[in-house]
Design a protein around this motif. Structure first.
Motif, PDB file in Angstrom:
ATOM      1  N   THR A   1     -11.994 -26.775   9.852  1.00 11.58           N
ATOM      2  CA  THR A   1     -10.559 -26.489   9.818  1.00 11.58           C
ATOM      3  C   THR A   1      -9.991 -26.513  11.231  1.00 11.58           C
ATOM      4  O   THR A   1     -10.713 -26.329  12.210  1.00 11.58           O
ATOM      5  CB  THR A   1     -10.265 -25.111   9.186  1.00 11.58           C
ATOM      6  OG1 THR A   1     -10.924 -24.102   9.946  1.00 11.58           O
ATOM      7  CG2 THR A   1     -10.736 -25.045   7.740  1.00 11.58           C
ATOM      8  N   TRP A   2      -8.699 -26.751  11.334  1.00 10.35           N
ATOM      9  CA  TRP A   2      -7.989 -26.719  12.612  1.00 10.35           C
ATOM     10  C   TRP A   2      -6.513 -26.548  12.336  1.00 10.35           C
ATOM     11  O   TRP A   2      -6.044 -26.761  11.226  1.00 10.35           O
ATOM     12  CB  TRP A   2      -8.246 -27.993  13.418  1.00 10.35           C
ATOM     13  CG  TRP A   2      -7.804 -29.260  12.749  1.00 10.35           C
ATOM     14  CD1 TRP A   2      -6.547 -29.825  12.768  1.00 10.35           C
ATOM     15  CD2 TRP A   2      -8.597 -30.117  11.928  1.00 10.35           C
ATOM     16  NE1 TRP A   2      -6.525 -30.976  12.030  1.00 10.35           N
ATOM     17  CE2 TRP A   2      -7.774 -31.185  11.510  1.00 10.35           C
ATOM     18  CE3 TRP A   2      -9.926 -30.101  11.528  1.00 10.35           C
ATOM     19  CZ2 TRP A   2      -8.230 -32.212  10.694  1.00 10.35           C
ATOM     20  CZ3 TRP A   2     -10.371 -31.133  10.717  1.00 10.35           C
ATOM     21  CH2 TRP A   2      -9.536 -32.160  10.316  1.00 10.35           C
ATOM     22  N   ASN A   3      -5.784 -26.162  13.369  1.00 15.18           N
ATOM     23  CA  ASN A   3      -4.335 -26.046  13.281  1.00 15.18           C
ATOM     24  C   ASN A   3      -3.726 -27.401  13.621  1.00 15.18           C
ATOM     25  O   ASN A   3      -4.018 -27.979  14.665  1.00 15.18           O
ATOM     26  CB  ASN A   3      -3.812 -24.984  14.252  1.00 15.18           C
ATOM     27  CG  ASN A   3      -4.358 -23.617  13.935  1.00 15.18           C
ATOM     28  OD1 ASN A   3      -4.467 -23.243  12.771  1.00 15.18           O
ATOM     29  ND2 ASN A   3      -4.726 -22.867  14.943  1.00 15.18           N
ATOM     30  N   ASP A   4      -2.892 -27.906  12.750  1.00 14.59           N
ATOM     31  CA  ASP A   4      -2.246 -29.193  12.920  1.00 14.59           C
ATOM     32  C   ASP A   4      -1.274 -29.151  14.101  1.00 14.59           C
ATOM     33  O   ASP A   4      -0.715 -28.099  14.419  1.00 14.59           O
ATOM     34  CB  ASP A   4      -1.479 -29.517  11.629  1.00 14.59           C
ATOM     35  CG  ASP A   4      -1.022 -30.946  11.558  1.00 14.59           C
ATOM     36  OD1 ASP A   4      -1.588 -31.800  12.258  1.00 14.59           O
ATOM     37  OD2 ASP A   4      -0.085 -31.217  10.783  1.00 14.59           O
ATOM     38  N   VAL A   5      -1.097 -30.286  14.743  1.00 14.90           N
ATOM     39  CA  VAL A   5      -0.066 -30.408  15.780  1.00 14.90           C
ATOM     40  C   VAL A   5       1.054 -31.268  15.227  1.00 14.90           C
ATOM     41  O   VAL A   5       0.845 -32.085  14.331  1.00 14.90           O
ATOM     42  CB  VAL A   5      -0.625 -30.988  17.102  1.00 14.90           C
ATOM     43  CG1 VAL A   5      -1.620 -30.040  17.726  1.00 14.90           C
ATOM     44  CG2 VAL A   5      -1.248 -32.342  16.895  1.00 14.90           C
ATOM     45  N   SER A   6       2.243 -31.105  15.742  1.00 19.00           N
ATOM     46  CA  SER A   6       3.405 -31.728  15.125  1.00 19.00           C
ATOM     47  C   SER A   6       3.587 -33.208  15.417  1.00 19.00           C
ATOM     48  O   SER A   6       4.257 -33.899  14.681  1.00 19.00           O
ATOM     49  CB  SER A   6       4.673 -30.983  15.555  1.00 19.00           C
ATOM     50  OG  SER A   6       4.826 -31.078  16.960  1.00 19.00           O
TER      51      SER A   6
ATOM     52  N   ASN B   1      -1.640 -34.438   8.186  1.00 21.90           N
ATOM     53  CA  ASN B   1      -1.461 -33.372   7.201  1.00 21.90           C
ATOM     54  C   ASN B   1      -2.359 -33.483   5.979  1.00 21.90           C
ATOM     55  O   ASN B   1      -2.028 -32.972   4.921  1.00 21.90           O
ATOM     56  CB  ASN B   1       0.009 -33.274   6.773  1.00 21.90           C
ATOM     57  CG  ASN B   1       0.890 -33.048   7.965  1.00 21.90           C
ATOM     58  OD1 ASN B   1       0.601 -32.239   8.836  1.00 21.90           O
ATOM     59  ND2 ASN B   1       1.987 -33.791   8.039  1.00 21.90           N
TER      60      ASN B   1
ATOM     61  N   PRO C   1      -5.644 -30.482  18.645  1.00 23.51           N
ATOM     62  CA  PRO C   1      -5.514 -29.391  17.676  1.00 23.51           C
ATOM     63  C   PRO C   1      -6.153 -28.117  18.224  1.00 23.51           C
ATOM     64  O   PRO C   1      -7.076 -28.170  19.034  1.00 23.51           O
ATOM     65  CB  PRO C   1      -6.254 -29.901  16.446  1.00 23.51           C
ATOM     66  CG  PRO C   1      -7.168 -30.963  16.945  1.00 23.51           C
ATOM     67  CD  PRO C   1      -6.522 -31.542  18.166  1.00 23.51           C
ATOM     68  N   THR C   2      -5.662 -26.996  17.783  1.00 23.37           N
ATOM     69  CA  THR C   2      -6.196 -25.704  18.215  1.00 23.37           C
ATOM     70  C   THR C   2      -6.898 -25.037  17.044  1.00 23.37           C
ATOM     71  O   THR C   2      -6.751 -25.445  15.894  1.00 23.37           O
ATOM     72  CB  THR C   2      -5.075 -24.784  18.731  1.00 23.37           C
ATOM     73  OG1 THR C   2      -4.136 -24.584  17.665  1.00 23.37           O
ATOM     74  CG2 THR C   2      -4.373 -25.392  19.930  1.00 23.37           C
ATOM     75  N   GLY C   3      -7.656 -24.007  17.343  1.00 20.55           N
ATOM     76  CA  GLY C   3      -8.300 -23.231  16.286  1.00 20.55           C
ATOM     77  C   GLY C   3      -9.343 -24.006  15.503  1.00 20.55           C
ATOM     78  O   GLY C   3      -9.536 -23.750  14.317  1.00 20.55           O
TER      79      GLY C   3
END
Length: 70
Positions: A37-42, A68, A21-23
């Protein structure tokens, strides 16, 4: 006595690990609560978030988070 030998050979393609994950960030809400918090990966199926109260991670806690989760 009989000796049995079993060999298992996987078939098909080898799965690849999802991207990290990023962010990722953490913010203190109070002396006893933080928000991570983090940006989800698909292509992931879930995350494990570990934390501890010491640098050696003795007694680390790790809830499993489904893909998610909010």
């Amino acid at each position: 006595a009989k000796i049995a030998f079993v060999e298992v050979t996987p078939t098909g393609s080898t799965p690849t690990a999802p991207a990290a994950p990023t962010g990722v960030s953490a913010a203190a809400n109070s002396a006893s609560q933080i928000t991570v918090t983090w940006n989800d990966v698909s292509d992931e199926t879930g995350y494990v978030l570990e934390w501890a109260t010491n640098s050696s991670f003795t007694g680390a806690q790790s809830p499993s988070l489904s893909a998610n989760d909010v």
